[in-house]
Structures are given as C-alpha cells and as structure tokens.
Design a protein around this motif. Sequence first.
Motif, PDB file in Angstrom:
ATOM      1  N   TYR A   1       0.822  -1.213   0.000  1.00  0.00           N
ATOM      2  CA  TYR A   1       0.000   0.000   0.000  1.00  0.00           C
ATOM      3  C   TYR A   1       0.856   1.263   0.000  1.00  0.00           C
ATOM      4  N   GLY A   2       1.953   1.223   0.753  1.00  0.00           N
ATOM      5  CA  GLY A   2       2.836   2.382   0.803  1.00  0.00           C
ATOM      6  C   GLY A   2       3.461   2.710  -0.541  1.00  0.00           C
ATOM      7  N   ARG A   3       3.537   1.729  -1.422  1.00  0.00           N
ATOM      8  CA  ARG A   3       4.147   1.943  -2.749  1.00  0.00           C
ATOM      9  C   ARG A   3       3.095   2.176  -3.844  1.00  0.00           C
ATOM     10  N   THR A   4       1.984   1.465  -3.785  1.00  0.00           N
ATOM     11  CA  THR A   4       0.975   1.559  -4.852  1.00  0.00           C
ATOM     12  C   THR A   4      -0.197   2.460  -4.483  1.00  0.00           C
ATOM     13  N   HIS A   5      -0.346   2.758  -3.175  1.00  0.00           N
ATOM     14  CA  HIS A   5      -1.438   3.596  -2.662  1.00  0.00           C
ATOM     15  C   HIS A   5      -2.810   2.979  -2.915  1.00  0.00           C
ATOM     16  N   THR A   6      -2.859   1.680  -2.975  1.00  0.00           N
ATOM     17  CA  THR A   6      -4.129   0.973  -3.062  1.00  0.00           C
ATOM     18  C   THR A   6      -3.997  -0.402  -2.421  1.00  0.00           C
ATOM     19  N   ARG A   7      -5.122  -0.871  -1.846  1.00  0.00           N
ATOM     20  CA  ARG A   7      -5.178  -2.231  -1.314  1.00  0.00           C
ATOM     21  C   ARG A   7      -6.183  -3.069  -2.107  1.00  0.00           C
TER      22      ARG A   7
ATOM     23  N   LYS B   1      -7.011  -3.766  -8.734  1.00  0.00           N
ATOM     24  CA  LYS B   1      -6.224  -2.696  -9.342  1.00  0.00           C
ATOM     25  C   LYS B   1      -4.735  -3.031  -9.381  1.00  0.00           C
ATOM     26  N   LEU B   2      -4.391  -4.166  -8.835  1.00  0.00           N
ATOM     27  CA  LEU B   2      -2.991  -4.586  -8.793  1.00  0.00           C
ATOM     28  C   LEU B   2      -2.779  -5.723  -9.795  1.00  0.00           C
ATOM     29  N   GLY B   3      -1.547  -5.907 -10.200  1.00  0.00           N
ATOM     30  CA  GLY B   3      -1.242  -6.998 -11.120  1.00  0.00           C
ATOM     31  C   GLY B   3       0.214  -6.938 -11.551  1.00  0.00           C
TER      32      GLY B   3
ATOM     33  N   LEU C   1       2.879  -7.620  -9.846  1.00  0.00           N
ATOM     34  CA  LEU C   1       3.806  -7.067  -8.857  1.00  0.00           C
ATOM     35  C   LEU C   1       5.051  -7.921  -8.672  1.00  0.00           C
ATOM     36  N   LEU C   2       4.977  -9.199  -9.028  1.00  0.00           N
ATOM     37  CA  LEU C   2       6.146 -10.064  -8.894  1.00  0.00           C
ATOM     38  C   LEU C   2       7.325  -9.535  -9.708  1.00  0.00           C
ATOM     39  N   LYS C   3       7.026  -8.858 -10.799  1.00  0.00           N
ATOM     40  CA  LYS C   3       8.086  -8.329 -11.668  1.00  0.00           C
ATOM     41  C   LYS C   3       8.736  -7.076 -11.096  1.00  0.00           C
ATOM     42  N   VAL C   4       7.971  -6.300 -10.317  1.00  0.00           N
ATOM     43  CA  VAL C   4       8.481  -4.993  -9.870  1.00  0.00           C
ATOM     44  C   VAL C   4       8.908  -4.973  -8.406  1.00  0.00           C
ATOM     45  N   ILE C   5       8.288  -5.786  -7.572  1.00  0.00           N
ATOM     46  CA  ILE C   5       8.712  -5.894  -6.161  1.00  0.00           C
ATOM     47  C   ILE C   5       8.840  -7.380  -5.819  1.00  0.00           C
ATOM     48  N   PRO C   6       9.862  -8.049  -6.339  1.00  0.00           N
ATOM     49  CA  PRO C   6       9.987  -9.508  -6.186  1.00  0.00           C
ATOM     50  C   PRO C   6      10.127  -9.976  -4.757  1.00  0.00           C
ATOM     51  N   PHE C   7      10.833  -9.220  -3.906  1.00  0.00           N
ATOM     52  CA  PHE C   7      11.019  -9.654  -2.513  1.00  0.00           C
ATOM     53  C   PHE C   7       9.677  -9.736  -1.792  1.00  0.00           C
ATOM     54  N   ILE C   8       8.890  -8.654  -1.863  1.00  0.00           N
ATOM     55  CA  ILE C   8       7.584  -8.622  -1.209  1.00  0.00           C
ATOM     56  C   ILE C   8       6.686  -9.715  -1.783  1.00  0.00           C
ATOM     57  N   SER C   9       6.704  -9.861  -3.102  1.00  0.00           N
ATOM     58  CA  SER C   9       5.837 -10.846  -3.761  1.00  0.00           C
ATOM     59  C   SER C   9       6.194 -12.272  -3.373  1.00  0.00           C
ATOM     60  N   ALA C  10       7.491 -12.580  -3.346  1.00  0.00           N
ATOM     61  CA  ALA C  10       7.933 -13.936  -3.002  1.00  0.00           C
ATOM     62  C   ALA C  10       7.551 -14.291  -1.569  1.00  0.00           C
ATOM     63  N   VAL C  11       7.743 -13.338  -0.656  1.00  0.00           N
ATOM     64  CA  VAL C  11       7.388 -13.602   0.744  1.00  0.00           C
ATOM     65  C   VAL C  11       5.877 -13.739   0.891  1.00  0.00           C
ATOM     66  N   TYR C  12       5.117 -12.960   0.120  1.00  0.00           N
ATOM     67  CA  TYR C  12       3.652 -13.059   0.169  1.00  0.00           C
ATOM     68  C   TYR C  12       3.204 -14.459  -0.258  1.00  0.00           C
ATOM     69  N   VAL C  13       3.834 -14.997  -1.283  1.00  0.00           N
ATOM     70  CA  VAL C  13       3.501 -16.354  -1.734  1.00  0.00           C
ATOM     71  C   VAL C  13       3.806 -17.369  -0.635  1.00  0.00           C
TER      72      VAL C  13
ATOM     73  N   PRO D   1       0.786  -9.528 -16.478  1.00  0.00           N
ATOM     74  CA  PRO D   1       1.420  -8.259 -16.832  1.00  0.00           C
ATOM     75  C   PRO D   1       1.162  -7.191 -15.767  1.00  0.00           C
ATOM     76  N   VAL D   2       2.023  -6.188 -15.731  1.00  0.00           N
ATOM     77  CA  VAL D   2       1.861  -5.067 -14.803  1.00  0.00           C
ATOM     78  C   VAL D   2       0.678  -4.219 -15.281  1.00  0.00           C
ATOM     79  N   LYS D   3      -0.342  -4.055 -14.426  1.00  0.00           N
ATOM     80  CA  LYS D   3      -1.560  -3.369 -14.848  1.00  0.00           C
ATOM     81  C   LYS D   3      -1.376  -1.854 -14.954  1.00  0.00           C
ATOM     82  N   ASN D   4      -0.545  -1.320 -14.103  1.00  0.00           N
ATOM     83  CA  ASN D   4      -0.363   0.131 -14.061  1.00  0.00           C
ATOM     84  C   ASN D   4       1.098   0.456 -14.338  1.00  0.00           C
ATOM     85  N   GLU D   5       1.355   1.226 -15.361  1.00  0.00           N
ATOM     86  CA  GLU D   5       2.743   1.547 -15.731  1.00  0.00           C
ATOM     87  C   GLU D   5       3.474   2.280 -14.620  1.00  0.00           C
ATOM     88  N   ALA D   6       2.729   2.987 -13.779  1.00  0.00           N
ATOM     89  CA  ALA D   6       3.363   3.707 -12.666  1.00  0.00           C
ATOM     90  C   ALA D   6       4.046   2.746 -11.691  1.00  0.00           C
ATOM     91  N   TYR D   7       3.583   1.470 -11.681  1.00  0.00           N
ATOM     92  CA  TYR D   7       4.160   0.486 -10.765  1.00  0.00           C
ATOM     93  C   TYR D   7       5.550   0.015 -11.206  1.00  0.00           C
TER      94      TYR D   7
END
Length: 495
Positions: free
Chosen positions: A354-360, A364-366, A368-380, A442-448
């Motif tokens: 949320y601190g990075r994407t400003h949404t929960r 609206k997310l998609g 994320l494994l490509k852009v924040i791999p550490f957070i994504s891997a731990v989430y899995v 794919p990354v849904k939002n280019e800002a990510y």
Amino acid sequence: MDILSLFIVVPALTVLVLIFTKNLKQARMVALAGSLVQLGMAINLIFSYLKEIETNDAIMVFGKDVVWFKNFNIHYNIGVDGISVALLLLTAIVVLAGVFISWKMEDLPKEFFISLIVLSIGVYGFFISIDLFTMFVFFEIAVIPMYLLIGIWGTGPKEFSAMKLTLMLMGASAILLVGILGIYFNTNADGGALTFNILEIAKVNIPFEVQRLFFPITFIGFAVIGALFPFHTWSPDGHASAPTAVSMLHAGVLMKLGGYGVFRVAIFLLPEGALHWSWFFIILSAFGVIYGAFAAIKQTDLKYINAYSSVSHLGLVLFALLMLNKTAWNGAILQSLSHGFMTALFFALIGMIYGRTHTRDVTKLGGLLKVIPFISAVYVIAGLASLGLPGFSGFVAEMNIFVGAFENDNALYRIATVIAVSAIVVTAVYILRVVGIMLMGPVKNEAYLNLERVQWYEKLGVLLLLLPIIAIGIAPLWLSEMILKSLDPFLKGVL
C-alpha cells in the motif's frame, strides 16, 4: 528483580525514555533498543525455562507473589509455563517487527511508539499473570491503546472503526468482569478464603450450577477478542483502518489473549461448565471458521481479506480448545503462535504494498512479482503457510487440531470437524486467487514499474516473522513437547 517482572519494567522504562525524545530518529531508536532488549529477554526466558523444568515440576515457574490489595486478597502474582513462554516470545518478535515496519512513521512518532509499547505491556502482563484480577487489569491496559492507535494514526473511517472496536471490547470486558467476580465469590466453596489465584481456585470444587452459569459468561468475555462468531464484526473494520504495525500487533498478539484466557481461566477453572457448554460453542466456532473463509473470498481489499482470514484461523483455536483433549489443545496453542506470525507478516507485506501503490484493491494490482519480487515472493510463502502446506507452521498446528478433533466420537463433534476441515479448501481458493491476480501476469499500471525498492528495515521486519513460520514447520518437536508438558495439569482438572 525477578525475570518475569522485567517484561513489565523494561517496556515501562522504554515509554519513560520515549517521553523525552524530540524527533522521529530519537523515538524509533529508543523503541528499537527497548524492543531488542525485550526479544533478548524472551529468548533468555526460553532457555531458562527449559533448564528450570528439568528439576522443577511446578505448574508455573519463576513465580513471584506480592500482596496488592489485602482486603480482597488481590496479589501481584506471576509465573509462566511453556505456553506462556511461547506466547511471550511471539509478542517480543511481533513488537520488534512492528518497530521496523514503522521506521518512517513521521506523524507524532513519539506518541505512536509510546502507545505501541503500552499495548505490549498489557499483553506481557496478561500472559504472566496468575491472579485473575491482575490479569484483568493487564487485559484492559492492552485494549485501551487500540482506540488511540486507530483513531489517530489510522486511515479511512478511522474514528468509526476505533469506536466500534473499543465499545465491543469494553462490552466484552464488562461481561468478563462479571465472570471473574462470579468465580471469585465461589472460591470458598470448600471453606477457604476467597481468592483470585488461578492455581488455588483450580483446587476448589466450585458447584456445578455455578460453573454452568459463569462458564458461558467468562468464555464470551474472552472469546470476543478472539473473534468468536457472531461477535467478530469489530475485527475487520479495526484491521482495515489501523496503521500497519497496529494491525500486526492487533491480529498477531492482541487477539491471542482471547484463546489464552479461555484456556487458562474459563476451561481450567470451570471444567464442568466447559463440558456442559462445549457443544454450543463448538457450533459457533465451527461456523466462524467456515464463515471467515467464505467472507475472505468475497473481499477485494487486502486488509479485509486478511482480517476475515484471521476470523477463520482464530475460530480454529477456540474450536480446538473446546474439544477438551491434549492433541487438540496442543494444536490450539501452535495455531495461536502460527497465526500470530503469519497474520503479522501478511499485514506487514500489505502495508509495504500500500505504501508503494497507494491501493489495497486486489483488482487494481497486477504483475507485482516483476516490480517488487522480494515482497511478492514472501507473500507467496506466507500464503502457502496460511493454507496449511507441509513444511510451514500452519500445517503442524492444523494437523494437531483436526486429529485431536476426530478423537471425539460424538456425532455432532465429527460433523463440526468436517465443516472446519472444509475451510482449508476455501482458504486455498482465496489465497491462490489473490496471488494470481495481484502478483502474476502483466503489470496493470505503468506507474508500478518504478516502485520504491524494499528498504533494509522492511526486510528485517519481514524476516523476523518469516523465519519462525519456517522453523516451526521444519522442527516443531521441541516447541510441541514444551507445550504438551504444560498441558498435563489442565487435563487432570478437565477430564
């Protein structure tokens, strides 16, 4: 000073020093230092306890008893067994992780860390108390700061959420006080003096009619904070509005007071009442397990998903405790620990996302494994642990719960167990759904594509919570044996 009172004194000294800090840097360093000392104390307590029980067969060790209010026989009476020791370690780890996750808390940082540490004082005191009145006082100390932490530092409808949480938990506290006083005024049934001492009360033959009356009152008083259905509604709203570290302590630690109180007070002191009423509360808890899982499927907000997941997982704790056998009880304690680490980890990761994407909002997310791999891997990994994959703490806990539940040959209990077991499938659905939508593709939002990298303090906070999940899953025997040995005195009283 005795080894247990330090769990009150050190956080209190931390709060005292925090009062004199002037900025974020000073406040977080003091909070970090105090939390590190608390974790060191908890680790030392584990080793000291294991050494002590080699020669000491007392129910509770490292006891200290000081008269507090003589007229009503109220004492500052403390002690621990293997269950308390494990929960103290859980608390110390989650508090330290919460400090790391709040490293950039710039809005009133001194006041925030003070409130957070005061909450931990209440939790520590609750887990070490042997005197019912002292336990109740620490219970209130743990609950009250939640109003400030959500109402001031929260998001969304934070005032509503803080008030709803506080009113429901204060209402439960009022009910609990009635239950505690009901127990207290019947502790002279064998001709002795009235007492709040849990170990002394356990020796008293409290009349069945009294137990039948006060068990449901005491059970509900504790179980509300453990998200017992249908009294759980304060929890999702509170989680959704709370800042990240507060959600971590709220779900990871504070909600554990419910199951612990049910076990230590309601079941241990009113065993005949527990046997009489268990069928009714098993139905409620089993329904809560499956309801929480299905409710999580319907959510799109990450915090609400985790909040309803907590309703389901903590329903298993109450469900197992009501089975009144050693295997299920072992599973209930392990589930409390496992869920504490897992849900705190989930909330930490959600806060980082949320601190990075400003949404929960999952939709609206998609990618994320490509852009924040550490957070994504731990989430899995956390998700796999949550759905009970072997090798993680959740599997160890749930296997004990379901095996213990099937030990009862009562048809109603068996049906309730099948319902509770089916929640595993539903859990897999919402965990895999979130992972698929939020992390894959794919990354849904280019800002990510340019999201901030994970900082060192965030990694430390996450690893503090992840390592115990893996450690318990791979090598659970030492912890399980410590818990099982502490269960024997309670089994003798109930069965």
